[in-house]
Design a protein around this motif. Structure first.
Motif, PDB file in Angstrom:
ATOM      1  N   THR A 165     -11.722 -14.648  30.414  1.00  0.00           N
ATOM      2  CA  THR A 165     -10.703 -13.962  29.622  1.00  0.00           C
ATOM      3  C   THR A 165     -10.051 -12.889  30.478  1.00  0.00           C
ATOM      4  O   THR A 165     -10.744 -12.150  31.199  1.00  0.00           O
ATOM      5  CB  THR A 165     -11.311 -13.321  28.371  1.00  0.00           C
ATOM      6  OG1 THR A 165     -11.910 -14.346  27.571  1.00  0.00           O
ATOM      7  CG2 THR A 165     -10.266 -12.583  27.562  1.00  0.00           C
ATOM      8  N   VAL A 166      -8.729 -12.804  30.413  1.00  0.00           N
ATOM      9  CA  VAL A 166      -7.993 -11.783  31.159  1.00  0.00           C
ATOM     10  C   VAL A 166      -7.905 -10.537  30.288  1.00  0.00           C
ATOM     11  O   VAL A 166      -7.352 -10.580  29.180  1.00  0.00           O
ATOM     12  CB  VAL A 166      -6.589 -12.292  31.532  1.00  0.00           C
ATOM     13  CG1 VAL A 166      -5.801 -11.202  32.254  1.00  0.00           C
ATOM     14  CG2 VAL A 166      -6.685 -13.552  32.392  1.00  0.00           C
ATOM     15  N   PRO A 167      -8.460  -9.415  30.745  1.00  0.00           N
ATOM     16  CA  PRO A 167      -8.427  -8.191  29.926  1.00  0.00           C
ATOM     17  C   PRO A 167      -7.000  -7.719  29.683  1.00  0.00           C
ATOM     18  O   PRO A 167      -6.086  -7.982  30.473  1.00  0.00           O
ATOM     19  CB  PRO A 167      -9.211  -7.184  30.776  1.00  0.00           C
ATOM     20  CG  PRO A 167      -9.993  -7.999  31.748  1.00  0.00           C
ATOM     21  CD  PRO A 167      -9.162  -9.215  32.014  1.00  0.00           C
ATOM     22  N   ALA A 168      -6.814  -6.989  28.601  1.00  0.00           N
ATOM     23  CA  ALA A 168      -5.504  -6.416  28.302  1.00  0.00           C
ATOM     24  C   ALA A 168      -5.073  -5.504  29.433  1.00  0.00           C
ATOM     25  O   ALA A 168      -5.870  -4.749  29.999  1.00  0.00           O
ATOM     26  CB  ALA A 168      -5.553  -5.655  26.983  1.00  0.00           C
ATOM     27  N   GLY A 169      -3.796  -5.564  29.780  1.00  0.00           N
ATOM     28  CA  GLY A 169      -3.270  -4.730  30.843  1.00  0.00           C
ATOM     29  C   GLY A 169      -3.505  -5.280  32.222  1.00  0.00           C
ATOM     30  O   GLY A 169      -3.137  -4.630  33.214  1.00  0.00           O
ATOM     31  N   HIS A 170      -4.133  -6.471  32.347  1.00  0.00           N
ATOM     32  CA  HIS A 170      -4.391  -7.111  33.627  1.00  0.00           C
ATOM     33  C   HIS A 170      -3.542  -8.377  33.748  1.00  0.00           C
ATOM     34  O   HIS A 170      -3.015  -8.905  32.759  1.00  0.00           O
ATOM     35  CB  HIS A 170      -5.872  -7.473  33.774  1.00  0.00           C
ATOM     36  CG  HIS A 170      -6.764  -6.295  33.969  1.00  0.00           C
ATOM     37  ND1 HIS A 170      -6.906  -5.284  33.032  1.00  0.00           N
ATOM     38  CD2 HIS A 170      -7.583  -5.958  35.023  1.00  0.00           C
ATOM     39  CE1 HIS A 170      -7.761  -4.379  33.474  1.00  0.00           C
ATOM     40  NE2 HIS A 170      -8.189  -4.764  34.681  1.00  0.00           N
ATOM     41  N   ALA A 171      -3.423  -8.886  34.973  1.00  0.00           N
ATOM     42  CA  ALA A 171      -2.666 -10.105  35.244  1.00  0.00           C
ATOM     43  C   ALA A 171      -3.528 -11.068  36.046  1.00  0.00           C
ATOM     44  O   ALA A 171      -4.532 -10.675  36.644  1.00  0.00           O
ATOM     45  CB  ALA A 171      -1.381  -9.780  35.999  1.00  0.00           C
TER      46      ALA A 171
END
Length: 689
Positions: A375-381
């Motif tokens: 899962t890609v954390p919020a605020g990350h790309a």
């Protein structure tokens, strides 16, 4: 409407047990599950049929499959009868009323006695008639002598369905009264047994797992093959046809505003017509009194009277190019199956406002066939490549050209909308959608679509086998010595090539001289080798026109004198159950009649359906005066945006066929065409040549 995975059809009987050996005029049923039909089932009496139906309904309910059950008898009586008998207009109350009074055993039942009892309640002269017993039944007349009916003779739908019989007739050829009286109690018991699971069309909304539907195969299917029991063949044809209908087409047929009388599936309330019947012995007959037939009327008659005859087979999707779909294709998975990226770039969650944005970069990437597992954390790309499944936490993609990349982070400018450069699951095709309709001639693009939604095999029509036969002593094959009086047979190679271009399988049956016995023998062989037959020559009424003479002797010949130039006579008939199109012997007229009449008719027989050639309005480069009365087809081509026509209209000028690249159509009325006037031009390519 939710699709039906299972279609079943029952041909009912009001008579007694029909014995152990399968026979006609008995109860026959057939089932198609997920588009594949089973062998028709013989049910010797109604007791066995009721148990078979109950088992079928239970099996489909347990499997979670929606079931449409068709029956070939009326679900209701003409308006007013239900209220007169039960005190209510509700036809389903009338079902229960019959169930309480009908006595049914394999070797006897009380349908005639009950009909007499009902008649006595209305004075003893009707509404029922037709006593089929050796003994008299008080109140039930054997025929219509002295008969009086206090109700309409037919339901509204039966006025639209040519060939249907009144439900008041209890015996005699074509009678359905006994079927109704013995069938409704069975349906009533099944309805109560599966109370919350069955809806009756058209009285109730089809929002339950099982639907009872009234279908009359005999109104639409015509004559059966001579080697099949008609009832068995009909129930099989019905389930195959309905299973192959696109969902929207079936939903349209089930949308009717029917009163208490009920309705027959396939009868169109708006146009007052039923579905086109298939080929039968009188399929080519003209209406009484018709001698000259306008082109449009001739085409309409062919359209309405022909139906598919090509057999069905299942093939791998990769072999489907050019084949005719026999059944609609349902998407087995969505396209795309998962949300994915439309570009190479970097993915993250949510849109971005204006300004500069710097986002931490997650290690790893998502590529087509190798998605990111976390899962890609919020605020990350995260790095994503075209076609890759979007990881959890990603719904928006920035183009790689718009991003500056440094170790562990990226920078980009906003704004960027949420969902940019991302494809949603099923945005092209949703699972369960009808992606290709029955009757479609499959293209390379169609095969790509079918494969993309998980379809590995297709049910298609086998190519229509169309035989070509030339007649006449004057004909000579290429390479032979034509002599002084002979001519080379130009029609056969022309017609065989045209059939191949249309997508059919041409069968060359050679040529036959003016010898009636030899022609009959060759026709017999041709009917066994093909699904349809094109002949040229011998189709008029001259001394040596043996083709038309043989068709007349067989009782299956119609000569349509069509208001067309070139052409006029078109001999139509049946030989060995196969349709015969008797074309003029002149090559120009033969090709024109093939393009205008035989081509769409053969497409109908192939299962591809009727198709109109695409024409274009273009300025004329010629002058032409035309008298009223006939439609004319001129050999033509386009040069510098204007339509030229061949210098001579003589139908013997074969060179004009080769010179031309299409046809100009001049309508039935009088006209005077001058250069610059718009004319209708149909290129040969629009005919498939």
């Amino acid at each position: 409407m939710t699709p039906f995975q299972t279609i079943a059809m029952v041909d009912w009987s009001g008579g007694s047990d029909t014995g152990q050996k399968p026979r006609k005029d008995a109860i026959w049923a057939c089932v198609a599950r997920n588009g594949t039909h089973e062998t028709p089932v013989y049910l010797r009496n109604r007791g066995l049929a009721e148990r078979w139906l109950a088992d079928l309904i239970a099996e489909e309910l347990d499997a979670g499959r929606r079931l449409m059950l068709g029956f070939d008898f009326p679900f209701g009586y003409p308006v007013g009868f239900a209220r007169a008998v039960t005190g209510t207009d509700d036809p389903l109350i009338l079902w229960d009323w019959f169930a309480d009074r009908i006595e049914d055993a394999p070797d006897r039942n009380n349908r005639f006695d009950l009909a007499g009892q009902i008649n006595r309640g209305f004075g003893g002269q009707g509404p029922f008639w037709g006593n089929g017993l050796k003994r008299d039944v008080t109140g039930l007349p054997r025929n219509k002598q002295g008969y009086e009916n206090p109700f309409p003779d037919r339901r509204a739908v039966e006025h639209l369905a040519k060939g249907s019989f009144t439900c008041w007739q209890m015996s005699g050829a074509g009678a359905v009264g006994g079927q109704v009286m013995m069938g409704l109690p069975v349906l009533a018991r099944l309805r109560h047994r599966f109370a919350a699971q069955i809806a009756v069309w058209p009285f109730e909304a089809l929002d339950k797992p099982v639907a009872f539907v009234e279908i009359w195969p005999s109104l639409t299917l015509g004559a059966s093959p001579t080697d099949r029991i008609k009832d068995a063949w009909q129930v099989e044809r019905v389930v195959r046809h309905i299973a192959g209908l696109p969902l929207n087409a079936l939903a349209q047929r089930l949308t009717v505003d029917a009163p208490e009388e009920g309705w027959i599936l396939g009868v169109d309330q708006n146009r007052s017509t039923i579905m086109p019947p298939p080929l039968r012995n009188d399929c080519f007959s003209l209406p009484a009194g018709v001698t000259w037939t306008p082109v449009d009327e001739a085409l309409a008659l062919l359209h309405d009277r022909l139906s598919p005859v090509a057999p069905i087979e299942e093939i791998p999707v990769i072999e489907g190019l050019g084949r005719v779909l026999a059944e609609g294709c349902v998407a087995l998975r969505a396209n795309p199956p998962q949300p994915n990226t439309a570009v190479d770039g970097y993915g993250f969650s949510g849109g971005l406002p204006e300004g500069v944005h710097v986002l931490p970069l997650v290690e790893g990437r998502s590529a087509a066939g190798a998605s990111f597992g976390g899962t890609v954390p919020a605020g990350h790309a995260i790095r994503v490549l075209t076609g890759a499944t979007l990881p959890e936490g990603v719904d928006t993609i920035a183009l790689q050209e718009d991003v500056t990349v440094e170790p562990g982070r990226i920078a980009l400018n906003g704004p960027l909308k949420t969902g940019a450069n991302a494809r949603q699951a099923g945005e092209d095709v949703a699972q369960g959608d009808i992606v290709l309709a029955a009757g479609r001639v499959l293209s390379a693009a169609d095969l790509a679509l079918a494969t993309a939604v998980g379809i590995a095999h297709l049910r298609v029509r086998k190519p229509l086998k169309v035989a070509v036969l030339s007649t006449g002593d004057e004909l000579t094959d290429p390479g032979e010595d034509a002599g002084r009086d002979g001519i080379y047979d130009a029609n056969r190679p022309m017609l065989l090539a045209a059939l191949r271009a249309f997508g059919h399988e041409p069968v060359d049956m050679g040529r036959v001289g003016d010898d009636r016995a030899a022609l009959k023998q060759r026709l017999d062989a041709t009917a066994k080798a093909a699904d349809a037959i094109l002949t040229s020559g011998g189709a008029s009424d001259g001394d040596e026109d043996h083709m038309s003479a043989l068709l007349r002797e067989a009782g299956a010949m119609q000569e349509w004198r069509i208001a067309i130039k070139p052409g006029r006579p078109l001999a139509l008939g049946l030989w060995g159950g196969k349709p015969v199109f008797g074309l003029p012997g002149n090559p120009v007229a033969a090709l024109v009649c093939t393009l205008i009449f035989a081509r769409p008719a053969l497409a109908q027989l192939s299962g591809a359906g009727w198709s109109e050639p695409q024409g274009y309005d273009l300025p004329a480069a010629f002058e032409k005066r035309k008298k009223p009365g006939r439609r004319e087809y001129l050999r033509a081509r386009v040069r510098e945006g204007r339509v030229e026509v061949f210098a001579s209209e003589g139908s013997g000028r074969i060179s004009g066929l080769s010179w031309a690249e299409g046809l100009v159509v001049l309508d039935d009325g009088a006209c005077h065409i001058i250069p610059g006037d718009a004319v209708r031009y149909i290129p040969y390519a629009s005919f498939g040549l």
